[in-house]
Design a protein around this motif. Sequence first.
Motif, PDB file in Angstrom:
ATOM      1  N   GLN A  33      36.247  67.737  37.870  1.00  0.00           N
ATOM      2  CA  GLN A  33      35.627  66.702  37.039  1.00  0.00           C
ATOM      3  C   GLN A  33      34.194  66.430  37.468  1.00  0.00           C
ATOM      4  O   GLN A  33      33.305  66.281  36.625  1.00  0.00           O
ATOM      5  CB  GLN A  33      36.447  65.412  37.124  1.00  0.00           C
ATOM      6  N   VAL A  34      33.961  66.369  38.768  1.00  0.00           N
ATOM      7  CA  VAL A  34      32.609  66.120  39.274  1.00  0.00           C
ATOM      8  C   VAL A  34      31.692  67.284  38.889  1.00  0.00           C
ATOM      9  O   VAL A  34      30.570  67.083  38.405  1.00  0.00           O
ATOM     10  CB  VAL A  34      32.623  65.916  40.807  1.00  0.00           C
ATOM     11  N   PHE A  35      32.196  68.495  39.093  1.00  0.00           N
ATOM     12  CA  PHE A  35      31.392  69.664  38.751  1.00  0.00           C
ATOM     13  C   PHE A  35      31.086  69.704  37.256  1.00  0.00           C
ATOM     14  O   PHE A  35      29.937  69.931  36.851  1.00  0.00           O
ATOM     15  CB  PHE A  35      32.114  70.941  39.169  1.00  0.00           C
ATOM     16  N   ARG A  36      32.112  69.478  36.408  1.00  0.00           N
ATOM     17  CA  ARG A  36      31.891  69.552  34.978  1.00  0.00           C
ATOM     18  C   ARG A  36      30.996  68.440  34.467  1.00  0.00           C
ATOM     19  O   ARG A  36      30.272  68.622  33.484  1.00  0.00           O
ATOM     20  CB  ARG A  36      33.239  69.517  34.235  1.00  0.00           C
ATOM     21  N   ALA A  37      31.024  67.296  35.136  1.00  0.00           N
ATOM     22  CA  ALA A  37      30.130  66.211  34.731  1.00  0.00           C
ATOM     23  C   ALA A  37      28.677  66.648  34.859  1.00  0.00           C
ATOM     24  O   ALA A  37      27.850  66.394  33.973  1.00  0.00           O
ATOM     25  CB  ALA A  37      30.388  64.968  35.585  1.00  0.00           C
ATOM     26  N   VAL A  38      28.367  67.319  35.968  1.00  0.00           N
ATOM     27  CA  VAL A  38      27.004  67.808  36.178  1.00  0.00           C
ATOM     28  C   VAL A  38      26.730  68.995  35.257  1.00  0.00           C
ATOM     29  O   VAL A  38      25.656  69.105  34.657  1.00  0.00           O
ATOM     30  CB  VAL A  38      26.794  68.218  37.649  1.00  0.00           C
ATOM     31  N   TYR A  39      27.714  69.887  35.129  1.00  0.00           N
ATOM     32  CA  TYR A  39      27.554  71.096  34.311  1.00  0.00           C
ATOM     33  C   TYR A  39      27.266  70.732  32.848  1.00  0.00           C
ATOM     34  O   TYR A  39      26.402  71.336  32.198  1.00  0.00           O
ATOM     35  CB  TYR A  39      28.822  71.947  34.401  1.00  0.00           C
ATOM     36  N   ASP A  40      28.011  69.766  32.304  1.00  0.00           N
ATOM     37  CA  ASP A  40      27.903  69.424  30.885  1.00  0.00           C
ATOM     38  C   ASP A  40      26.747  68.478  30.570  1.00  0.00           C
ATOM     39  O   ASP A  40      26.399  68.309  29.398  1.00  0.00           O
ATOM     40  CB  ASP A  40      29.204  68.783  30.404  1.00  0.00           C
ATOM     41  N   ALA A  41      26.172  67.870  31.586  1.00  0.00           N
ATOM     42  CA  ALA A  41      25.116  66.879  31.356  1.00  0.00           C
ATOM     43  C   ALA A  41      23.843  67.531  30.816  1.00  0.00           C
ATOM     44  O   ALA A  41      23.461  68.623  31.256  1.00  0.00           O
ATOM     45  CB  ALA A  41      24.808  66.134  32.649  1.00  0.00           C
ATOM     46  N   GLU A  42      23.201  66.879  29.864  1.00  0.00           N
ATOM     47  CA  GLU A  42      21.949  67.404  29.318  1.00  0.00           C
ATOM     48  C   GLU A  42      20.812  67.267  30.319  1.00  0.00           C
ATOM     49  O   GLU A  42      19.870  68.063  30.314  1.00  0.00           O
ATOM     50  CB  GLU A  42      21.596  66.670  28.020  1.00  0.00           C
ATOM     51  N   ASN A  43      20.905  66.253  31.174  1.00  0.00           N
ATOM     52  CA  ASN A  43      19.858  66.005  32.158  1.00  0.00           C
ATOM     53  C   ASN A  43      20.488  65.807  33.536  1.00  0.00           C
ATOM     54  O   ASN A  43      21.680  65.485  33.639  1.00  0.00           O
ATOM     55  CB  ASN A  43      19.050  64.750  31.775  1.00  0.00           C
ATOM     56  N   PRO A  44      19.704  65.991  34.608  1.00  0.00           N
ATOM     57  CA  PRO A  44      20.227  65.737  35.955  1.00  0.00           C
ATOM     58  C   PRO A  44      20.770  64.319  36.081  1.00  0.00           C
ATOM     59  O   PRO A  44      20.300  63.396  35.399  1.00  0.00           O
ATOM     60  CB  PRO A  44      18.997  65.955  36.854  1.00  0.00           C
ATOM     61  N   MET A  45      21.773  64.131  36.957  1.00  0.00           N
ATOM     62  CA  MET A  45      22.433  62.847  37.122  1.00  0.00           C
ATOM     63  C   MET A  45      22.329  62.366  38.567  1.00  0.00           C
ATOM     64  O   MET A  45      22.195  63.176  39.491  1.00  0.00           O
ATOM     65  CB  MET A  45      23.918  62.962  36.745  1.00  0.00           C
ATOM     66  N   THR A  46      22.429  61.068  38.743  1.00  0.00           N
ATOM     67  CA  THR A  46      22.524  60.522  40.092  1.00  0.00           C
ATOM     68  C   THR A  46      23.997  60.450  40.493  1.00  0.00           C
ATOM     69  O   THR A  46      24.897  60.517  39.647  1.00  0.00           O
ATOM     70  CB  THR A  46      21.929  59.116  40.173  1.00  0.00           C
ATOM     71  N   LYS A  47      24.234  60.309  41.777  1.00  0.00           N
ATOM     72  CA  LYS A  47      25.591  60.185  42.282  1.00  0.00           C
ATOM     73  C   LYS A  47      26.294  58.982  41.648  1.00  0.00           C
ATOM     74  O   LYS A  47      27.472  59.048  41.267  1.00  0.00           O
ATOM     75  CB  LYS A  47      25.548  60.022  43.803  1.00  0.00           C
ATOM     76  N   GLN A  48      25.552  57.885  41.510  1.00  0.00           N
ATOM     77  CA  GLN A  48      26.125  56.666  40.925  1.00  0.00           C
ATOM     78  C   GLN A  48      26.511  56.887  39.461  1.00  0.00           C
ATOM     79  O   GLN A  48      27.548  56.405  38.998  1.00  0.00           O
ATOM     80  CB  GLN A  48      25.121  55.507  41.044  1.00  0.00           C
ATOM     81  N   GLU A  49      25.672  57.621  38.736  1.00  0.00           N
ATOM     82  CA  GLU A  49      25.975  57.890  37.322  1.00  0.00           C
ATOM     83  C   GLU A  49      27.238  58.744  37.187  1.00  0.00           C
ATOM     84  O   GLU A  49      28.045  58.521  36.277  1.00  0.00           O
ATOM     85  CB  GLU A  49      24.793  58.598  36.664  1.00  0.00           C
ATOM     86  N   ILE A  50      27.416  59.696  38.090  1.00  0.00           N
ATOM     87  CA  ILE A  50      28.615  60.531  38.055  1.00  0.00           C
ATOM     88  C   ILE A  50      29.857  59.685  38.309  1.00  0.00           C
ATOM     89  O   ILE A  50      30.870  59.804  37.602  1.00  0.00           O
ATOM     90  CB  ILE A  50      28.511  61.660  39.106  1.00  0.00           C
TER      91      ILE A  50
END
Length: 376
Positions: free
Chosen positions: A18-35
């Motif tokens: 889930q953590v990996f796919r959250a970053v993979y699917d995101a249109e833009n880079p994310m912060t740890k808090q956003e994940i």
Amino acid sequence: MTPKKISTAQLRKQNRNQVFRAVYDAENPMTKQEIAQKLHLSLPTVTQNLKELFDECLLAYAGTDASTGGRKARLIALDENAYFSVGIELSPKHIRYIAINLKAKELAYERVEHAFTNTSEYRIFYAEKLEEFLNKFHLSRERLLGVGITLPGIVSEQKEIVEIAPVLHIRRMKLSLFTENIPYPTFVQNDASAGGVAEWWNYDGPSAMAYLFVGKGVGGALMMDGKSFEGQNRHSGEFGHMCIVPNGRPCNCGRRGCLEAYCSTSCITDDLGLSPEEFFTALARNDPKVTAIWEEYSDYLVTAIHNIHMVMDCDIVLGGSLTPYFQSQLPYLRKKLRERSFFPDEEDFLFLGKCEGKANCVGVALHFIAGFLESI
């Protein structure tokens, strides 16, 4: 029924994916808090999984977030080029090679003019060209997930054979013969099925799609909820060998009246001694001979598309090497479909593929990308 409990190990793997796919699917880079907020996971859980993914070089820092008065949060993004896969397309007259990264973006591409022969020399040739391809584009073998091979034939993984490939003139050929000279994980797939996977990857429509591939051979694939519907005997999507003219023209498969005999690219190129560019340039000039051929060709093509739509009632994506040339003819094809349709007021359902002539080798390479994403 009481929900089945999952083990701690399964939960950890699920959280990691889930953590990996959250970053993979995101249109833009994310912060740890956003994940953590997006996944409703605790910050320590997200932190631990991110550490593991960073250790495996799957993620990278991409600057910092805008300051909110305190320490700037670091932005996290996928390292798209951490791994890659290769697709090889075998066809009667040429071989295509493509390398794609984890986001299915093209890293390298090459087309080699070389006629197919059912010989060990041919299979050694394309294996050696693969090594040259990797060297030429400085692609690290340590990051290579696998090599997919696609060809215009019915592939039976269960029987481990190519049952029949009419345009290559082969029957019941062992899959191992295609892969024996390649020292990497391999996978063999029908070309149109692979093309359907590639077009589905780029498709943003409803949950079902029919893919119609037009090349030297004609085929297709049915995609439902992200997966290929292969049918009871894994023969679905063989649109090229449905009969559209009883007792019509002879087909490479030995039968008569197949769609492939009327809508193969050869019908408007090789048979006329023209390239696709020359044919469609002449069509734009309203050349009488070419215009008459196109009207007949498009009639058969529209008949097939209409029949597929009447059965499947879903969007149809038309792909293959002629896709760039079909762009100018799309309104004409849609008009003919409306004239033929039992439901003339329905919205347009015919679309052109986005991968053009590279769809098949992209799709077979995606086999390893998809498997890798599921394994994380």
